[in-house]
Design a protein around this motif. Structure first.
Motif, PDB file in Angstrom:
ATOM      1  N   ILE A 133      27.434  11.145  55.093  1.00 12.30           N
ATOM      2  CA  ILE A 133      27.680  10.093  53.927  1.00 12.30           C
ATOM      3  C   ILE A 133      28.849  10.488  53.531  1.00 12.30           C
ATOM      4  N   THR A 134      29.338  11.798  52.978  1.00  9.56           N
ATOM      5  CA  THR A 134      30.911  12.098  52.832  1.00  9.56           C
ATOM      6  C   THR A 134      31.528  13.343  53.430  1.00  9.56           C
ATOM      7  N   ALA A 135      30.419  14.095  53.878  1.00 12.66           N
ATOM      8  CA  ALA A 135      31.142  15.417  54.518  1.00 12.66           C
ATOM      9  C   ALA A 135      31.450  15.428  56.002  1.00 12.66           C
ATOM     10  N   SER A 136      32.468  14.711  56.473  1.00 12.25           N
ATOM     11  CA  SER A 136      32.895  14.788  57.833  1.00 12.25           C
ATOM     12  C   SER A 136      33.658  15.634  58.286  1.00 12.25           C
ATOM     13  N   PHE A 137      34.428  16.356  57.199  1.00  8.01           N
ATOM     14  CA  PHE A 137      35.526  17.110  57.973  1.00  8.01           C
ATOM     15  C   PHE A 137      35.012  18.543  58.171  1.00  8.01           C
ATOM     16  N   ILE A 138      35.268  19.076  59.196  1.00  5.78           N
ATOM     17  CA  ILE A 138      34.729  20.354  60.101  1.00  5.78           C
ATOM     18  C   ILE A 138      36.296  21.440  59.990  1.00  5.78           C
ATOM     19  N   HIS A 139      36.020  22.330  59.363  1.00  8.91           N
ATOM     20  CA  HIS A 139      36.933  23.570  59.012  1.00  8.91           C
ATOM     21  C   HIS A 139      37.365  24.140  60.425  1.00  8.91           C
ATOM     22  N   PRO A 140      38.715  24.584  60.283  1.00  7.41           N
ATOM     23  CA  PRO A 140      39.168  25.494  61.572  1.00  7.41           C
ATOM     24  C   PRO A 140      38.528  26.913  61.342  1.00  7.41           C
ATOM     25  N   GLY A 141      38.085  27.568  62.518  1.00  5.55           N
ATOM     26  CA  GLY A 141      37.575  28.595  62.742  1.00  5.55           C
ATOM     27  C   GLY A 141      35.927  28.483  62.730  1.00  5.55           C
ATOM     28  N   ILE A 142      35.429  27.494  62.602  1.00  3.63           N
ATOM     29  CA  ILE A 142      33.992  27.125  62.261  1.00  3.63           C
ATOM     30  C   ILE A 142      33.477  27.618  63.603  1.00  3.63           C
ATOM     31  N   ASP A 143      32.399  28.006  63.551  1.00  5.09           N
ATOM     32  CA  ASP A 143      31.419  28.316  64.655  1.00  5.09           C
ATOM     33  C   ASP A 143      29.686  28.202  64.594  1.00  5.09           C
ATOM     34  N   SER A 144      29.584  26.871  64.543  1.00  3.05           N
ATOM     35  CA  SER A 144      28.165  26.514  64.441  1.00  3.05           C
ATOM     36  C   SER A 144      27.821  24.986  64.864  1.00  3.05           C
ATOM     37  N   LYS A 145      26.399  24.937  64.718  1.00  4.72           N
ATOM     38  CA  LYS A 145      25.937  23.564  65.173  1.00  4.72           C
ATOM     39  C   LYS A 145      26.604  22.751  63.676  1.00  4.72           C
ATOM     40  N   THR A 146      26.671  21.434  64.056  1.00  5.32           N
ATOM     41  CA  THR A 146      26.950  20.479  62.899  1.00  5.32           C
ATOM     42  C   THR A 146      25.795  19.743  62.302  1.00  5.32           C
ATOM     43  N   VAL A 147      25.629  20.008  60.839  1.00  7.66           N
ATOM     44  CA  VAL A 147      24.501  19.066  60.179  1.00  7.66           C
ATOM     45  C   VAL A 147      25.120  17.845  59.999  1.00  7.66           C
ATOM     46  N   LEU A 148      24.446  16.754  59.903  1.00 10.77           N
ATOM     47  CA  LEU A 148      24.643  15.296  59.878  1.00 10.77           C
ATOM     48  C   LEU A 148      23.963  14.910  58.884  1.00 10.77           C
ATOM     49  N   GLU A 149      24.557  14.197  57.964  1.00  7.23           N
ATOM     50  CA  GLU A 149      23.798  13.506  56.639  1.00  7.23           C
ATOM     51  C   GLU A 149      23.675  11.922  57.045  1.00  7.23           C
ATOM     52  N   ILE A 150      22.465  11.900  57.593  1.00  4.15           N
ATOM     53  CA  ILE A 150      22.242  10.302  58.219  1.00  4.15           C
ATOM     54  C   ILE A 150      21.598   9.751  57.351  1.00  4.15           C
ATOM     55  N   PHE A 151      21.916   8.525  57.052  1.00  4.98           N
ATOM     56  CA  PHE A 151      21.406   7.204  56.172  1.00  4.98           C
ATOM     57  C   PHE A 151      21.080   5.910  56.769  1.00  4.98           C
ATOM     58  N   ASN A 152      20.050   5.603  56.454  1.00  7.61           N
ATOM     59  CA  ASN A 152      19.796   4.108  57.034  1.00  7.61           C
ATOM     60  C   ASN A 152      20.038   3.109  56.081  1.00  7.61           C
ATOM     61  N   ALA A 153      21.376   2.452  56.390  1.00  8.34           N
ATOM     62  CA  ALA A 153      21.717   1.668  55.530  1.00  8.34           C
ATOM     63  C   ALA A 153      21.267  -0.059  55.753  1.00  8.34           C
ATOM     64  N   SER A 154      20.425  -0.144  56.831  1.00 11.83           N
ATOM     65  CA  SER A 154      19.909  -1.528  56.986  1.00 11.83           C
ATOM     66  C   SER A 154      18.626  -1.633  56.543  1.00 11.83           C
ATOM     67  N   ASN A 155      17.772  -2.708  56.678  1.00 16.51           N
ATOM     68  CA  ASN A 155      16.599  -2.949  56.447  1.00 16.51           C
ATOM     69  C   ASN A 155      15.652  -2.962  57.349  1.00 16.51           C
ATOM     70  N   LEU A 156      16.043  -2.350  58.505  1.00  9.26           N
ATOM     71  CA  LEU A 156      15.303  -1.870  59.678  1.00  9.26           C
ATOM     72  C   LEU A 156      14.761  -0.555  59.747  1.00  9.26           C
ATOM     73  N   THR A 157      13.692  -0.081  60.219  1.00 15.67           N
ATOM     74  CA  THR A 157      13.164   1.359  60.540  1.00 15.67           C
ATOM     75  C   THR A 157      13.973   1.639  61.773  1.00 15.67           C
ATOM     76  N   LEU A 158      14.713   2.968  61.821  1.00 13.48           N
ATOM     77  CA  LEU A 158      14.981   3.293  62.831  1.00 13.48           C
ATOM     78  C   LEU A 158      14.742   4.354  63.655  1.00 13.48           C
ATOM     79  N   ASP A 159      14.369   4.663  64.901  1.00 13.37           N
ATOM     80  CA  ASP A 159      14.042   5.595  65.556  1.00 13.37           C
ATOM     81  C   ASP A 159      14.990   6.502  65.934  1.00 13.37           C
TER      82      ASP A 159
END
Length: 174
Positions: free
Chosen positions: A118-144
């Motif tokens: 949604i807004t948090a796309s920046f990944i800091h230097p030195g990070i060591d982790s998996k990336t959490v995604l803020e997933i949003f469905n902006a359509s009028n379709l159900t997405l699988d």
């Protein structure tokens, strides 16, 4: 600050300055690496009342208002129109102190209304982790959403100087 090309990404990987586990060599593009969607999703439970958004809010307050769902055996997570959830990548990324990154969606899915952050796309230097995604469905379709799908890409940028992230989300999980 400049964006790393395929050649520079490969050099960082070969020199073990940039570490991605697991890494599919076919996921390395001209200026990014595709990351895949994991099996865990965090969805928000409808509730009465409001959620405070203030400087006093804790970094993990979102956990109070949500639950985790794990999908397995090739089944999708179903995301209804206008809804959002948190997902996490399969890949763990370790950035060196001279690289930062951005996580961006892929156009093939954006054209269907899928936003991976949604807004948090920046990944800091030195990070060591998996990336959490803020997933949003902006359509009028159900997405699988299918685990293992190359749903986003990470773009690496060379920094002027070095820095290392040591905040709340260093070893993040959903």
């Amino acid at each position: 600050m400049g964006v790393l090309s395929y050649t520079e990404i490969k050099r960082y990987l070969d020199e073990k300055k940039l570490i991605i586990v697991p890494l599919d060599q076919q996921s390395i593009g001209t200026a990014s690496i595709d990351l895949t969607l994991g099996e865990e999703f965090r969805y928000f439970v409808p509730r009465n009342g409001s959620v405070p958004i203030s400087n006093e809010a804790g970094a993990k307050d979102y956990q109070k208002f949500s639950e985790i769902c794990k999908v397995e055996n090739g089944k999708p997570y179903r995301l209804d129109p206008g809804k959002m959830c948190l997902g996490i990548t399969n890949e763990r990324v370790r950035l060196p102190p001279d690289l930062c990154a951005l996580v961006e969606g892929r156009s093939r899915f954006a054209r269907l209304g899928l936003s991976v952050h949604i807004t948090a796309s920046f990944i800091h230097p030195g990070i060591d982790s998996k990336t959490v995604l803020e997933i949003f469905n902006a359509s009028n379709l159900t997405l699988d959403l299918y685990p293992g799908t190359k749903v986003c890409q990470m773009i690496f940028m060379k920094m002027e100087g070095n820095a290392e992230y040591c905040g709340t989300f260093q070893n993040q999980a959903l």
